[in-house]
Motif scaffolding. Sequence first.
Motif, PDB file in Angstrom:
ATOM      1  N   GLY A  29       0.977  -0.680   0.348  1.00 12.45           N
ATOM      2  CA  GLY A  29      -0.186  -0.049  -0.106  1.00 12.45           C
ATOM      3  C   GLY A  29       0.827   1.728   0.222  1.00 12.45           C
ATOM      4  O   GLY A  29       0.495   2.182   0.106  1.00 12.45           O
ATOM      5  N   VAL A  30       1.796   0.950  -0.655  1.00 15.94           N
ATOM      6  CA  VAL A  30       3.142   2.222  -0.447  1.00 15.94           C
ATOM      7  C   VAL A  30       3.969   1.781  -1.279  1.00 15.94           C
ATOM      8  O   VAL A  30       4.839   0.850  -1.118  1.00 15.94           O
ATOM      9  N   GLY A  31       4.182   2.936  -1.768  1.00  9.82           N
ATOM     10  CA  GLY A  31       6.176   2.701  -2.439  1.00  9.82           C
ATOM     11  C   GLY A  31       6.828   3.087  -1.572  1.00  9.82           C
ATOM     12  O   GLY A  31       6.956   3.685  -0.876  1.00  9.82           O
ATOM     13  N   ILE A  32       8.089   2.301  -2.158  1.00  7.90           N
ATOM     14  CA  ILE A  32       9.825   2.319  -1.931  1.00  7.90           C
ATOM     15  C   ILE A  32      10.583   3.304  -2.408  1.00  7.90           C
ATOM     16  O   ILE A  32      10.389   3.052  -3.573  1.00  7.90           O
ATOM     17  N   THR A  33      11.125   4.562  -2.029  1.00  2.00           N
ATOM     18  CA  THR A  33      11.278   5.337  -2.374  1.00  2.00           C
ATOM     19  C   THR A  33      13.117   5.297  -2.076  1.00  2.00           C
ATOM     20  O   THR A  33      13.963   4.593  -1.416  1.00  2.00           O
ATOM     21  N   ASP A  34      14.103   5.899  -3.312  1.00  2.00           N
ATOM     22  CA  ASP A  34      15.633   5.186  -3.371  1.00  2.00           C
ATOM     23  C   ASP A  34      15.671   5.943  -2.499  1.00  2.00           C
ATOM     24  O   ASP A  34      16.883   5.588  -1.330  1.00  2.00           O
ATOM     25  N   ARG A  35      15.308   7.025  -1.688  1.00  2.83           N
ATOM     26  CA  ARG A  35      16.258   7.653  -0.389  1.00  2.83           C
ATOM     27  C   ARG A  35      15.353   7.240   1.299  1.00  2.83           C
ATOM     28  O   ARG A  35      16.273   6.487   1.619  1.00  2.83           O
ATOM     29  N   PHE A  36      14.167   5.721   0.940  1.00  2.00           N
ATOM     30  CA  PHE A  36      13.797   4.780   2.449  1.00  2.00           C
ATOM     31  C   PHE A  36      15.079   3.736   2.266  1.00  2.00           C
ATOM     32  O   PHE A  36      15.629   2.869   2.907  1.00  2.00           O
ATOM     33  N   ARG A  37      15.154   3.601   0.830  1.00  2.00           N
ATOM     34  CA  ARG A  37      16.125   2.002   1.161  1.00  2.00           C
ATOM     35  C   ARG A  37      17.397   2.678   1.033  1.00  2.00           C
ATOM     36  O   ARG A  37      18.508   1.760   1.889  1.00  2.00           O
ATOM     37  N   THR A  38      18.331   4.097   0.797  1.00  2.00           N
ATOM     38  CA  THR A  38      19.243   4.481   1.577  1.00  2.00           C
ATOM     39  C   THR A  38      19.398   4.252   3.009  1.00  2.00           C
ATOM     40  O   THR A  38      20.513   3.893   3.675  1.00  2.00           O
ATOM     41  N   VAL A  39      18.202   4.626   3.456  1.00  2.00           N
ATOM     42  CA  VAL A  39      18.163   4.850   5.056  1.00  2.00           C
ATOM     43  C   VAL A  39      17.979   3.513   5.579  1.00  2.00           C
ATOM     44  O   VAL A  39      19.027   3.437   6.890  1.00  2.00           O
ATOM     45  N   VAL A  40      17.586   2.681   5.180  1.00  2.00           N
ATOM     46  CA  VAL A  40      17.605   1.169   5.294  1.00  2.00           C
ATOM     47  C   VAL A  40      19.048   0.650   5.387  1.00  2.00           C
ATOM     48  O   VAL A  40      19.808   0.190   6.638  1.00  2.00           O
ATOM     49  N   GLU A  41      19.695   1.038   4.263  1.00  2.00           N
ATOM     50  CA  GLU A  41      21.065   0.595   3.952  1.00  2.00           C
ATOM     51  C   GLU A  41      22.033   0.973   5.372  1.00  2.00           C
ATOM     52  O   GLU A  41      23.080   0.118   5.738  1.00  2.00           O
ATOM     53  N   GLU A  42      22.075   2.176   5.459  1.00  2.00           N
ATOM     54  CA  GLU A  42      22.424   2.726   6.191  1.00  2.00           C
ATOM     55  C   GLU A  42      22.232   1.815   7.773  1.00  2.00           C
ATOM     56  O   GLU A  42      23.167   1.709   9.156  1.00  2.00           O
ATOM     57  N   LYS A  43      21.047   1.324   8.537  1.00  4.06           N
ATOM     58  CA  LYS A  43      20.591   1.581   9.879  1.00  4.06           C
ATOM     59  C   LYS A  43      20.479   0.394   9.602  1.00  4.06           C
ATOM     60  O   LYS A  43      21.521  -0.981  10.649  1.00  4.06           O
ATOM     61  N   VAL A  44      21.557  -0.588   8.896  1.00  6.05           N
ATOM     62  CA  VAL A  44      21.810  -2.649   8.062  1.00  6.05           C
ATOM     63  C   VAL A  44      22.769  -2.576   9.241  1.00  6.05           C
ATOM     64  O   VAL A  44      23.044  -3.881  10.067  1.00  6.05           O
ATOM     65  N   SER A  45      24.127  -1.640   8.855  1.00  3.41           N
ATOM     66  CA  SER A  45      25.424  -1.897   9.478  1.00  3.41           C
ATOM     67  C   SER A  45      25.073  -1.694  11.160  1.00  3.41           C
ATOM     68  O   SER A  45      26.301  -2.351  11.894  1.00  3.41           O
ATOM     69  N   ARG A  46      24.494  -1.038  11.432  1.00  4.02           N
ATOM     70  CA  ARG A  46      24.365  -1.200  12.985  1.00  4.02           C
ATOM     71  C   ARG A  46      23.644  -2.498  13.487  1.00  4.02           C
ATOM     72  O   ARG A  46      24.645  -2.700  14.561  1.00  4.02           O
ATOM     73  N   ILE A  47      22.748  -3.275  12.746  1.00  2.23           N
ATOM     74  CA  ILE A  47      22.497  -4.561  13.333  1.00  2.23           C
ATOM     75  C   ILE A  47      23.597  -4.760  12.674  1.00  2.23           C
ATOM     76  O   ILE A  47      23.606  -6.497  13.584  1.00  2.23           O
ATOM     77  N   GLU A  48      24.039  -5.329  11.883  1.00  3.78           N
ATOM     78  CA  GLU A  48      24.905  -5.721  11.469  1.00  3.78           C
ATOM     79  C   GLU A  48      26.091  -6.928  12.608  1.00  3.78           C
ATOM     80  O   GLU A  48      26.726  -7.108  12.733  1.00  3.78           O
ATOM     81  N   HIS A  49      26.657  -5.723  12.969  1.00  5.81           N
ATOM     82  CA  HIS A  49      27.570  -5.552  13.914  1.00  5.81           C
ATOM     83  C   HIS A  49      26.729  -6.338  15.509  1.00  5.81           C
ATOM     84  O   HIS A  49      27.662  -6.867  15.899  1.00  5.81           O
ATOM     85  N   LEU A  50      25.823  -6.002  15.811  1.00  5.30           N
ATOM     86  CA  LEU A  50      25.066  -6.816  16.802  1.00  5.30           C
ATOM     87  C   LEU A  50      24.986  -8.567  16.425  1.00  5.30           C
ATOM     88  O   LEU A  50      25.243  -9.100  17.230  1.00  5.30           O
ATOM     89  N   ALA A  51      24.308  -8.549  15.031  1.00  5.20           N
ATOM     90  CA  ALA A  51      24.440 -10.084  14.341  1.00  5.20           C
ATOM     91  C   ALA A  51      25.136 -10.402  13.609  1.00  5.20           C
ATOM     92  O   ALA A  51      24.803 -10.165  12.095  1.00  5.20           O
ATOM     93  N   PRO A  52      26.500 -10.725  13.755  1.00  7.23           N
ATOM     94  CA  PRO A  52      27.180 -11.056  12.498  1.00  7.23           C
ATOM     95  C   PRO A  52      27.208 -12.120  12.086  1.00  7.23           C
ATOM     96  O   PRO A  52      27.191 -12.695  10.765  1.00  7.23           O
ATOM     97  N   ARG A  53      26.277 -12.915  12.497  1.00  9.13           N
ATOM     98  CA  ARG A  53      26.288 -14.437  11.120  1.00  9.13           C
ATOM     99  C   ARG A  53      24.399 -14.228  10.966  1.00  9.13           C
ATOM    100  O   ARG A  53      24.114 -14.844  10.506  1.00  9.13           O
ATOM    101  N   ALA A  54      23.840 -13.036  10.870  1.00 13.11           N
ATOM    102  CA  ALA A  54      22.730 -12.898  10.127  1.00 13.11           C
ATOM    103  C   ALA A  54      23.008 -13.071   9.076  1.00 13.11           C
ATOM    104  O   ALA A  54      24.259 -11.978   8.592  1.00 13.11           O
ATOM    105  N   GLN A  55      21.903 -13.403   8.399  1.00 12.73           N
ATOM    106  CA  GLN A  55      21.874 -13.501   7.081  1.00 12.73           C
ATOM    107  C   GLN A  55      21.066 -12.885   6.276  1.00 12.73           C
ATOM    108  O   GLN A  55      21.437 -11.777   5.254  1.00 12.73           O
ATOM    109  N   THR A  56      19.753 -12.496   6.119  1.00 10.13           N
ATOM    110  CA  THR A  56      18.854 -11.671   5.895  1.00 10.13           C
ATOM    111  C   THR A  56      18.253 -10.799   6.463  1.00 10.13           C
ATOM    112  O   THR A  56      17.866 -11.506   7.853  1.00 10.13           O
ATOM    113  N   LEU A  57      17.766 -10.106   6.137  1.00  6.39           N
ATOM    114  CA  LEU A  57      17.087  -8.586   6.449  1.00  6.39           C
ATOM    115  C   LEU A  57      15.787  -8.554   5.890  1.00  6.39           C
ATOM    116  O   LEU A  57      15.849  -7.690   5.061  1.00  6.39           O
TER     117      LEU A  57
END
Length: 220
Positions: free
Chosen positions: A9-37
């Motif tokens: 029900g909502v479009g995913i903008t390039d800006r939102f994708r960029t912000v998600v990628e920035e947040k991913v590094s924080r999660i990867e640091h806490l869960a290095p064994r995670a494979q997908t988000l």
Amino acid sequence: MDTNIVGVGVGITDRFRTVVEEKVSRIEHLAPRAQTLEVKVTHRSYRNGRMEDDTVELTLDGKGPVVRAEATDADKFAALDLAVDKISEQVRRAKDKRVDARNHPRGARFEKGTGELAGIDVEPASVEVLRAVATGEVPVQDSDVDEAEYSPVVIRQKEFGAEWMTVEDAVDRMELVGHDFFLFIDARTDHPSVVYRRKGWDYGVIALAAQASPAEQIAS
């Protein structure tokens, strides 16, 4: 870690994708064994005049239990921040529990003679809780009701495969998915059971004992 973003029900903008990628590094640091988000953004509109909102659901998958978190806000970027904070806290608490378990083994055991659990801070459900579960106090929205009839109660149905585990493992899994309860099959008794959150860090457990079906009771 692979990141998949889906909008409902909502479009995913390039800006939102960029912000998600920035947040991913924080999660990867806490869960290095995670494979997908998995990131799911759901936009909702309401017929009763309530302000529209966006819900962001995060699902972290990999080696080990699945971790989930979700948050809702009028702005999907704010909802994303809240969901990332939640899932980060759940992963951090799980890591702390693993360290504590290595240093202080729980040694939980089930006393067959008395039916009591020892070595874990879990209390049996009270009579009031069992009665509420048996009678049901939350109205369920009938799927056959005309769409024009509005009900504030929405029941989401999900089906999962049965998992056998100990009560303490079920408590850990409940913390990881961020829910107030977790349904499982007790590995010690083979009974369908549910652990639930009480006040503070207290937990309760409800188990279903095997009984004859109503048809078998009438036949006997």
